[in-house]
Design a protein around this motif. Structure first.
Motif, mmCIF file in Angstrom:
data_model
loop_
_atom_site.group_PDB
_atom_site.id
_atom_site.type_symbol
_atom_site.label_atom_id
_atom_site.label_comp_id
_atom_site.label_asym_id
_atom_site.label_seq_id
_atom_site.Cartn_x
_atom_site.Cartn_y
_atom_site.Cartn_z
ATOM 1 N N UNK A 79 54.955 43.699 58.672
ATOM 2 C CA UNK A 79 54.110 44.129 57.560
ATOM 3 C C UNK A 79 54.420 43.316 56.304
ATOM 4 N N UNK A 80 53.438 43.218 55.428
ATOM 5 C CA UNK A 80 53.687 42.606 54.135
ATOM 6 C C UNK A 80 54.614 43.507 53.327
ATOM 7 N N UNK A 164 53.596 48.909 44.421
ATOM 8 C CA UNK A 164 52.883 47.631 44.372
ATOM 9 C C UNK A 164 52.843 47.064 45.785
ATOM 10 N N UNK A 165 51.676 47.107 46.385
ATOM 11 C CA UNK A 165 51.552 46.637 47.771
ATOM 12 C C UNK A 165 51.130 45.164 47.817
ATOM 13 N N UNK A 166 51.080 44.620 49.040
ATOM 14 C CA UNK A 166 50.753 43.203 49.201
ATOM 15 C C UNK A 166 49.710 42.973 50.288
ATOM 16 N N UNK A 167 48.877 43.989 50.555
ATOM 17 C CA UNK A 167 47.849 43.793 51.583
ATOM 18 C C UNK A 167 46.484 44.342 51.160
ATOM 19 N N UNK A 168 46.313 44.656 49.887
ATOM 20 C CA UNK A 168 45.081 45.310 49.437
ATOM 21 C C UNK A 168 43.850 44.448 49.696
ATOM 22 N N UNK A 169 43.948 43.152 49.428
ATOM 23 C CA UNK A 169 42.788 42.276 49.595
ATOM 24 C C UNK A 169 42.436 42.068 51.067
ATOM 25 N N UNK A 172 44.212 46.813 52.863
ATOM 26 C CA UNK A 172 45.400 47.684 52.853
ATOM 27 C C UNK A 172 45.819 48.171 54.244
ATOM 28 N N UNK A 173 45.844 47.297 55.254
ATOM 29 C CA UNK A 173 46.238 47.758 56.592
ATOM 30 C C UNK A 173 47.695 48.198 56.675
ATOM 31 N N UNK A 174 48.538 47.665 55.788
ATOM 32 C CA UNK A 174 49.962 47.986 55.860
ATOM 33 C C UNK A 174 50.329 49.238 55.061
ATOM 34 N N UNK A 175 49.505 49.601 54.111
ATOM 35 C CA UNK A 175 49.876 50.668 53.183
ATOM 36 C C UNK A 175 50.074 52.031 53.844
ATOM 37 N N UNK A 176 49.235 52.447 54.783
ATOM 38 C CA UNK A 176 49.470 53.761 55.396
ATOM 39 C C UNK A 176 50.845 53.884 56.049
ATOM 40 N N UNK A 414 30.881 54.755 38.587
ATOM 41 C CA UNK A 414 31.407 54.351 39.876
ATOM 42 C C UNK A 414 31.568 52.843 39.939
ATOM 43 N N UNK A 415 32.267 52.370 40.948
ATOM 44 C CA UNK A 415 32.410 50.940 41.198
ATOM 45 C C UNK A 415 31.786 50.601 42.542
ATOM 46 N N UNK A 416 31.231 49.415 42.621
ATOM 47 C CA UNK A 416 30.571 49.015 43.858
ATOM 48 C C UNK A 416 31.517 48.547 44.932
ATOM 49 N N UNK A 417 32.732 48.151 44.548
ATOM 50 C CA UNK A 417 33.704 47.657 45.502
ATOM 51 C C UNK A 417 34.547 48.767 46.088
ATOM 52 N N UNK A 418 35.517 48.359 46.873
ATOM 53 C CA UNK A 418 36.356 49.319 47.589
ATOM 54 C C UNK A 418 37.820 49.161 47.204
ATOM 55 N N UNK A 419 38.526 50.264 47.173
ATOM 56 C CA UNK A 419 39.987 50.271 47.078
ATOM 57 C C UNK A 419 40.453 51.206 48.189
ATOM 58 N N UNK A 420 40.780 50.669 49.364
ATOM 59 C CA UNK A 420 41.091 51.528 50.520
ATOM 60 C C UNK A 420 42.151 52.580 50.222
ATOM 61 N N UNK A 421 43.071 52.240 49.331
ATOM 62 C CA UNK A 421 44.165 53.132 48.975
ATOM 63 C C UNK A 421 43.675 54.479 48.456
ATOM 64 N N UNK A 422 42.540 54.470 47.751
ATOM 65 C CA UNK A 422 42.101 55.684 47.087
ATOM 66 C C UNK A 422 41.647 56.748 48.085
#
Length: 475
Positions: A79-80, A164-169, A172-176, A414-422
């Protein structure tokens, strides 16, 4: 709540940003630490570790000013890395505030202005150009500076953790995995502050109330084993590009861009419609004029609030990649054997992205025109997020913070993009309050050429974080 002296807060934040944050971000921008999806050899190349080392070095210099604070770099196998900072609170409450950001970056992209580039930091007036400063390198510095500013005035706060994660872009596959591994150390989160979002302008505090989900993948249409003379084959062999257009037209209206299908749509809540009207009134023409339209080009509508909702709640398709065709200068009179398209379909915050992804595959692959070979390979889908109702104490604190920092009332959109973390955090901490904001305003161009960080907004957001964390202490 202990009163915060605004003049002292402003002075502290301005100085730490000018003397330390901006110089460190300048160094960070020069590091090509692309997210793992864009740099599969990230571990070997070492750029991500170099960015982590830079962040850690700065943070470790500041932690002695926050008694009891600790920092660790978490590294799960394969993982990152993730930076985890734990700052004890001055109260006995078990409640924790989590402050989130990321340090991985999008790839280079073409079209940078002369003298600028993704890894070339350029400071022009209030803007720091280069990839990652605004998205989202500033987040750790802003969060830690806010806590330091409170300490400088002896204003108490509850326990805070900075993630502070390192896979958001990369989605976020590593964050969970880190959230599970760190669950006991994180504790009970009652407030989440995410600094990875945008702002409608640079004149007030903007809160992100929702994020669209995303369904993406690669569509490929094959009609021949090899290319043939177009004069010989056209009219007999259907064009792979035309077939691709037919397939997309199954769910996208070519005239309006409207996406059809229940799985891709959702009703816009009444409160989000009201907020869109307020945001559109505050922004005026900036709803669309912030985009670099070519001369004479017009937006997809004239009503500001509807454009806001188009961008934040309604589904929309973008074709972000194309394969199977030579550059125009190299193109002969050949009917190409295949067309391959990279699709990015934004879906409403409340849509089920997994279901939408399965539906999209079924729509594209069923009954291929002319018997063409059609395949769609979906990527990992990401559901959106719709913020819970804002508690009265938090709404009051945010309004006060916007007036103190900008002298203007706050706005919500709202924002049009995604933040998987949220979405993940919304499920993990259903009782938590959320403050989602950021510095990505007009022309800041995250992911594109000439991305910049608007430094005054970074400073003001830091002030807001300090005030909100302080208000959280008395709730």
């Amino acid at each position: 709540m202990t009163e915060i002296a605004q003049a002292q807060l402003r002075k502290f934040v301005d100085e730490i940003w000018n003397d330390e944050v901006v110089p460190t971000l300048t160094t960070y921008i020069a590091i090509p630490n692309k997210s793992a999806s864009f740099d599969p050899d990230w571990e070997k190349n070492g750029h991500m570790d170099k960015a982590v080392e830079l962040f850690v070095a700065w943070a470790n210099k500041k932690l002695p000013d926050l008694p009891g604070a600790t920092l660790s770099v978490e590294r799960l196998p394969g993982r990152t890395p993730l930076i985890f900072i734990d700052v004890p609170g001055a109260t006995k409450s078990a409640d924790t505030v989590m402050l989130y950001g990321h340090l991985d970056k999008q790839p280079e992209m073409t079209g940078w202005a002369e003298g600028k580039g993704p890894w070339i930091p350029v400071l022009e007036g209030d803007k720091l150009y280069g990839r990652g400063g605004a998205d989202d390198g500033y987040a750790m510095f802003g969060a830690l500076s806010a806590l330091l500013a409170l300490k400088a005035q002896n204003v108490p706060h509850k326990r805070a953790v900075i993630v502070i994660e390192a896979s958001e872009e990369s989605g976020s596959p590593d964050l969970p995995f880190y959230m599970d591994a760190l669950a006991e150390r994180i504790g009970k989160v009652s407030l989440v502050v995410c600094l990875d979002s945008g702002c409608g302008d640079y004149d007030r505090l903007w809160l992100t109330t929702s994020l669209r989900g995303m369904v993406g993948g690669t569509l490929r249409v094959d009609v021949l084993d090899e290319g043939v003379h177009s004069g010989d084959a056209s009219g007999i062999v259907p064009s792979s590009f035309r077939i691709a257009r037919q397939l997309l037209a199954r769910f996208e209206d070519i005239e309006t861009g409207k996406i059809t299908g229940a799985d891709f749509n959702a009703e816009v809540p009444a409160d989000r419609q009201r907020q869109a009207k307020v945001a559109a009134q505050a922004l005026g023409d900036e709803v669309y004029s912030k985009f670099p339209f070519v001369d004479g080009m017009k937006p997809a509508g004239t009503e500001g609030d509807q454009l806001v909702l188009n961008r934040t709640w309604r589904p929309a398709l973008s074709v972000t990649g194309f394969a199977g065709a030579p550059a125009p200068r190299d193109a002969g009179n050949v009917l190409r054997p295949f067309t391959e398209l990279k699709l990015s379909l934004r879906v409403p915050p409340t849509a089920d992205a997994k279901k939408a992804s399965a539906t999209l595959k079924q729509i594209l692959e069923r009954d291929p025109p002319y018997g063409a070979h059609v395949s769609y390979e979906g990527e990992k889908e990401g559901s959106g997020w719709n913020a819970p109702a804002t508690a009265p104490w938090l709404e009051s604190a945010l309004e006060d913070a916007s007036h103190a920092a900008w002298g203007q009332p706050m706005a919500m959109m709202g924002e049009g993009g995604s933040i998987p973390f949220m979405g993940m955090l919304g499920e993990k901490f259903p009782e938590a309050q959320f403050v989602v904001t950021g510095v990505l305003g007009p022309h800041s161009n995250a992911h594109g050429p000439n991305e910049f960080l608007h430094i005054p907004t970074g400073k003001r957001v830091t002030e807001v974080v300090a005030r909100v964390v302080a208000a959280h202490a008395t709730h």
